[in-house]
Design a protein around this motif. Structure first.
Motif, PDB file in Angstrom:
ATOM      1  N   SER A 251       9.061  -0.964   3.371  1.00 19.26           N
ATOM      2  CA  SER A 251       7.669  -1.434   3.282  1.00 19.26           C
ATOM      3  C   SER A 251       6.710  -0.310   2.906  1.00 19.26           C
ATOM      4  CB  SER A 251       7.246  -2.068   4.610  1.00 19.26           C
ATOM      5  OG  SER A 251       7.372  -1.140   5.668  1.00 19.26           O
ATOM      6  N   GLN A 252       6.982   0.921   3.397  1.00 17.89           N
ATOM      7  CA  GLN A 252       6.086   2.032   3.066  1.00 17.89           C
ATOM      8  C   GLN A 252       6.154   2.398   1.579  1.00 17.89           C
ATOM      9  OE1 GLN A 252       8.607   2.222   5.244  1.00 17.89           O
ATOM     10  NE2 GLN A 252       9.659   4.214   5.225  1.00 17.89           N
ATOM     11  N   LEU A 253       7.301   2.119   0.954  1.00 17.25           N
ATOM     12  CA  LEU A 253       7.422   2.360  -0.481  1.00 17.25           C
ATOM     13  C   LEU A 253       6.693   1.278  -1.283  1.00 17.25           C
ATOM     14  CD1 LEU A 253      11.102   3.644  -0.859  1.00 17.25           C
ATOM     15  CD2 LEU A 253       8.975   4.954  -0.809  1.00 17.25           C
ATOM     16  N   MET A 254       6.661   0.059  -0.757  1.00 17.39           N
ATOM     17  CA  MET A 254       5.858  -0.986  -1.399  1.00 17.39           C
ATOM     18  C   MET A 254       4.377  -0.607  -1.353  1.00 17.39           C
ATOM     19  SD  MET A 254       7.605  -4.544  -0.100  1.00 17.39           S
ATOM     20  CE  MET A 254       9.388  -4.722   0.028  1.00 17.39           C
ATOM     21  N   GLU A 255       3.955  -0.062  -0.224  1.00 18.27           N
ATOM     22  CA  GLU A 255       2.572   0.414  -0.098  1.00 18.27           C
ATOM     23  C   GLU A 255       2.305   1.572  -1.057  1.00 18.27           C
ATOM     24  OE1 GLU A 255       1.714   1.384   3.953  1.00 18.27           O
ATOM     25  OE2 GLU A 255       2.351  -0.588   4.700  1.00 18.27           O
ATOM     26  N   TYR A 256       3.310   2.420  -1.252  1.00 14.53           N
ATOM     27  CA  TYR A 256       3.206   3.544  -2.184  1.00 14.53           C
ATOM     28  C   TYR A 256       2.964   3.038  -3.610  1.00 14.53           C
ATOM     29  CZ  TYR A 256       4.616   7.908  -4.564  1.00 14.53           C
ATOM     30  OH  TYR A 256       4.656   9.037  -5.338  1.00 14.53           O
ATOM     31  N   ILE A 257       3.695   1.993  -3.994  1.00 15.25           N
ATOM     32  CA  ILE A 257       3.499   1.381  -5.322  1.00 15.25           C
ATOM     33  C   ILE A 257       2.082   0.832  -5.440  1.00 15.25           C
ATOM     34  CG2 ILE A 257       4.167  -0.574  -6.783  1.00 15.25           C
ATOM     35  CD1 ILE A 257       7.060  -0.161  -5.804  1.00 15.25           C
ATOM     36  N   ALA A 258       1.641   0.121  -4.405  1.00 14.34           N
ATOM     37  CA  ALA A 258       0.290  -0.466  -4.426  1.00 14.34           C
ATOM     38  C   ALA A 258      -0.782   0.610  -4.545  1.00 14.34           C
ATOM     39  CB  ALA A 258       0.076  -1.308  -3.170  1.00 14.34           C
ATOM     40  N   LYS A 259      -0.607   1.726  -3.834  1.00 13.47           N
ATOM     41  CA  LYS A 259      -1.586   2.821  -3.897  1.00 13.47           C
ATOM     42  C   LYS A 259      -1.663   3.418  -5.303  1.00 13.47           C
ATOM     43  CE  LYS A 259      -1.268   4.250   0.960  1.00 13.47           C
ATOM     44  NZ  LYS A 259      -0.799   5.290   1.889  1.00 13.47           N
ATOM     45  N   ILE A 260      -0.513   3.549  -5.959  1.00 12.59           N
ATOM     46  CA  ILE A 260      -0.492   4.081  -7.332  1.00 12.59           C
ATOM     47  C   ILE A 260      -1.296   3.170  -8.262  1.00 12.59           C
ATOM     48  CG2 ILE A 260       0.980   4.548  -9.340  1.00 12.59           C
ATOM     49  CD1 ILE A 260       3.196   5.347  -7.321  1.00 12.59           C
ATOM     50  N   ILE A 261      -1.048   1.861  -8.163  1.00 15.32           N
ATOM     51  CA  ILE A 261      -1.720   0.901  -9.047  1.00 15.32           C
ATOM     52  C   ILE A 261      -3.223   0.868  -8.769  1.00 15.32           C
ATOM     53  CG2 ILE A 261      -1.836  -1.509  -9.764  1.00 15.32           C
ATOM     54  CD1 ILE A 261       0.746   0.004 -10.569  1.00 15.32           C
ATOM     55  N   VAL A 262      -3.603   0.819  -7.491  1.00 13.18           N
ATOM     56  CA  VAL A 262      -5.028   0.776  -7.136  1.00 13.18           C
ATOM     57  C   VAL A 262      -5.736   2.054  -7.595  1.00 13.18           C
ATOM     58  CG1 VAL A 262      -6.646   0.762  -5.196  1.00 13.18           C
ATOM     59  CG2 VAL A 262      -4.712  -0.827  -5.222  1.00 13.18           C
ATOM     60  N   ASN A 263      -5.062   3.185  -7.521  1.00 11.12           N
ATOM     61  CA  ASN A 263      -5.652   4.446  -7.983  1.00 11.12           C
ATOM     62  C   ASN A 263      -5.950   4.435  -9.472  1.00 11.12           C
ATOM     63  OD1 ASN A 263      -5.805   7.261  -6.298  1.00 11.12           O
ATOM     64  ND2 ASN A 263      -4.577   5.724  -5.238  1.00 11.12           N
ATOM     65  N   THR A 264      -5.160   3.715 -10.258  1.00 10.96           N
ATOM     66  CA  THR A 264      -5.454   3.629 -11.703  1.00 10.96           C
ATOM     67  C   THR A 264      -6.755   2.873 -11.946  1.00 10.96           C
ATOM     68  OG1 THR A 264      -4.198   1.569 -12.074  1.00 10.96           O
ATOM     69  CG2 THR A 264      -2.983   3.641 -12.249  1.00 10.96           C
ATOM     70  N   ARG A 265      -7.066   1.939 -11.042  1.00  6.34           N
ATOM     71  CA  ARG A 265      -8.294   1.147 -11.210  1.00  6.34           C
ATOM     72  C   ARG A 265      -9.534   1.914 -10.759  1.00  6.34           C
ATOM     73  NH1 ARG A 265      -5.547  -3.893  -8.030  1.00  6.34           N
ATOM     74  NH2 ARG A 265      -3.777  -4.199  -9.459  1.00  6.34           N
ATOM     75  N   GLU A 266      -9.315   2.873  -9.868  1.00  4.19           N
ATOM     76  CA  GLU A 266     -10.449   3.624  -9.318  1.00  4.19           C
ATOM     77  C   GLU A 266     -10.615   4.994  -9.962  1.00  4.19           C
ATOM     78  OE1 GLU A 266      -9.442   3.768  -5.207  1.00  4.19           O
ATOM     79  OE2 GLU A 266      -9.988   1.661  -4.817  1.00  4.19           O
ATOM     80  N   ASN A 267      -9.700   5.336 -10.881  1.00  2.00           N
ATOM     81  CA  ASN A 267      -9.737   6.666 -11.482  1.00  2.00           C
ATOM     82  C   ASN A 267     -10.892   6.784 -12.476  1.00  2.00           C
ATOM     83  OD1 ASN A 267      -8.847   8.838 -13.557  1.00  2.00           O
ATOM     84  ND2 ASN A 267      -7.439   9.118 -11.845  1.00  2.00           N
ATOM     85  N   GLN A 268     -11.664   7.849 -12.340  1.00  2.00           N
ATOM     86  CA  GLN A 268     -12.856   8.030 -13.183  1.00  2.00           C
ATOM     87  C   GLN A 268     -12.509   8.339 -14.640  1.00  2.00           C
ATOM     88  OE1 GLN A 268     -15.053  11.583 -12.136  1.00  2.00           O
ATOM     89  NE2 GLN A 268     -13.211  12.602 -11.344  1.00  2.00           N
ATOM     90  N   PHE A 269     -11.282   8.776 -14.888  1.00  2.00           N
ATOM     91  CA  PHE A 269     -10.882   9.120 -16.252  1.00  2.00           C
ATOM     92  C   PHE A 269     -10.328   7.922 -17.033  1.00  2.00           C
ATOM     93  CE2 PHE A 269      -9.832  13.564 -14.442  1.00  2.00           C
ATOM     94  CZ  PHE A 269     -11.173  13.899 -14.467  1.00  2.00           C
ATOM     95  N   LEU A 270     -10.139   6.796 -16.340  1.00  4.49           N
ATOM     96  CA  LEU A 270      -9.554   5.614 -16.991  1.00  4.49           C
ATOM     97  C   LEU A 270     -10.608   4.539 -17.195  1.00  4.49           C
ATOM     98  CD1 LEU A 270      -6.120   5.312 -15.131  1.00  4.49           C
ATOM     99  CD2 LEU A 270      -6.530   6.176 -17.442  1.00  4.49           C
ATOM    100  N   TYR A 271     -10.645   4.000 -18.413  1.00  2.00           N
ATOM    101  CA  TYR A 271     -11.556   2.902 -18.728  1.00  2.00           C
ATOM    102  C   TYR A 271     -10.981   1.581 -18.223  1.00  2.00           C
ATOM    103  CZ  TYR A 271     -14.037  -0.510 -21.633  1.00  2.00           C
ATOM    104  OH  TYR A 271     -14.762  -1.591 -22.064  1.00  2.00           O
ATOM    105  N   LEU A 272      -9.639   1.468 -18.258  1.00  2.00           N
ATOM    106  CA  LEU A 272      -8.956   0.259 -17.780  1.00  2.00           C
ATOM    107  C   LEU A 272      -7.774   0.657 -16.916  1.00  2.00           C
ATOM    108  CD1 LEU A 272      -8.635  -2.908 -18.027  1.00  2.00           C
ATOM    109  CD2 LEU A 272      -6.992  -2.423 -19.860  1.00  2.00           C
ATOM    110  N   GLY A 273      -7.686   0.061 -15.737  1.00  2.00           N
ATOM    111  CA  GLY A 273      -6.572   0.323 -14.838  1.00  2.00           C
ATOM    112  C   GLY A 273      -5.468  -0.707 -14.998  1.00  2.00           C
ATOM    113  N   ALA A 274      -4.428  -0.564 -14.180  1.00  2.00           N
ATOM    114  CA  ALA A 274      -3.266  -1.449 -14.270  1.00  2.00           C
ATOM    115  C   ALA A 274      -3.489  -2.725 -13.462  1.00  2.00           C
ATOM    116  CB  ALA A 274      -2.021  -0.721 -13.766  1.00  2.00           C
ATOM    117  N   SER A 275      -2.870  -3.817 -13.921  1.00  2.00           N
ATOM    118  CA  SER A 275      -3.002  -5.124 -13.280  1.00  2.00           C
ATOM    119  C   SER A 275      -1.885  -5.338 -12.257  1.00  2.00           C
ATOM    120  CB  SER A 275      -2.932  -6.220 -14.348  1.00  2.00           C
ATOM    121  OG  SER A 275      -1.615  -6.279 -14.882  1.00  2.00           O
TER     122      SER A 275
END
Length: 343
Positions: A251-275
């Motif tokens: 389960s902690q690895l599933m959370e790790y995947i979710a954190k990676i994806i959410v970080n792409t949406r919040e990253n200031q260098f990215l115009y579009l994050g992952a869905s």
């Protein structure tokens, strides 16, 4: 008395050792899968020198039942590697060369009037195969590229109100040239999102270049793919794909995947994050990389290894950062370094 005590200690040590071995035994039998994948790699290595990363990602996509976009300059073995992979699997193969005048009916098929029975009959196009290689996918206009939307995502096409289901396994491998832009059409984001992986292929190093030249000099075969054998059946591949779905992930690895994806949406260098589709793709791909390593469980390293190929075509770098030379891969690396790895 002393000998008897020593024998008892040895017996107890043996029992403990056996318990430890049982504890670390694979809970899912991965032996046949690993052996078959090693055979596939060996067959491809008869022709291809280097490019181990591309080969591994293609095999991982096969196990994940996902499509692949390969990007690289001409002459780095994109097309031939895909053809070699198809030759190692006993499935139907089609190759489609995309051109500016290619029509959707050239891919999907068309209805033809049969004079004998005075009825229209659907003639299937080359997409009705199990392994489809699309060469230079960005050579065709948006109308033709859009013809692939339904078949890539839903494994079906709808023609004249009739639904046609694709045979499983079904894999699309597409290639494109990142340098030449004249006469090309950029793939829309909706289509890019349907590819599980985007693989960037670079030049070989000096040792590999020497080996390529030597192999060409010593080879007496006109057809390079002649000596490549089929080592996996369609039924075996389908069973391996089901087996990969059973691979364990904590389960902690599933959370790790979710954190990676959410970080792409919040990253200031990215115009579009992952869905959320990227989350599911990363989950499936990390299981496939675990299977490639012969494990029945996912590790953080599997997730990190899959992240680049899963995300690089699903995120868009902001124009300002792109002008500074910042790439999607560099931002993904920064994201991965910034998230604590679960233990």
């Amino acid at each position: 008395m002393e000998n008897l005590e020593n024998q008892n200690l040895e017996k107890q040590s043996s029992i403990n050792l056996n318990k430890n071995e049982d504890q670390f035994q694979s809970r899912i039998d991965m032996i046949e899968l690993r052996a078959s994948l090693d055979k596939v790699k060996a067959e491809i290595a008869k022709v291809i020198v280097g490019q181990e990363s591309m080969v591994e990602h293609l095999i991982a996509a096969l196990l994940s039942n996902g499509h692949v976009l390969i990007e690289g300059v001409p002459g780095v073995a994109k097309t031939i590697t895909a053809k070699l992979l198809s030759k190692t699997i006993d499935v139907a193969f089609s190759r489609i060369q995309f051109t500016p005048d290619l029509m959707p009916s050239d891919i999907l098929g068309t209805s033809v009037f049969n004079v004998k029975n005075s009825e229209f009959e659907f003639k299937k196009g080359p997409i009705f195969s199990s392994f489809i290689l699309i060469d230079e996918i960005n050579r065709s206009p948006a109308k033709t590229q859009a013809a692939l939307f339904e078949v890539m995502e839903e494994r079906q096409i709808t023609m004249d109100g009739i639904r046609y289901i694709m045979d499983e396994p079904f894999l699309v491998v597409a290639t494109q040239n990142p340098i030449e832009h004249e006469g090309t059409y950029r793939l829309p984001e909706a289509q890019l999102d349907r590819f599980l992986f985007k693989i960037n292929v670079g030049y070989p190093n000096l040792e590999q270049e020497i080996a390529i030249i030597r192999n060409q000099h010593e080879s007496k075969k006109e057809d390079k793919t002649e000596g490549v054998n089929r080592v996996i059946t369609a039924e075996q591949l389908k069973s391996y794909q089901k087996l990969v779905k059973e691979i364990i992930i904590e389960s902690q690895l599933m959370e790790y995947i979710a954190k990676i994806i959410v970080n792409t949406r919040e990253n200031q260098f990215l115009y579009l994050g992952a869905s959320p589709r990227a989350s599911l793709a990363l989950l499936t791909a990390s299981k496939s990389f675990a299977a490639l390593r012969g494990r029945d469980f996912v590790t953080p390293e599997d997730i990190k290894e899959a992240s680049y190929a899963v995300l690089r075509h699903r995120v868009i770098v902001s124009p300002e950062r792109e002008m500074e030379g910042l790439t999607a891969d560099e931002i993904i690396r920064q994201i991965l370094e910034g998230i604590e790895i679960p233990r």
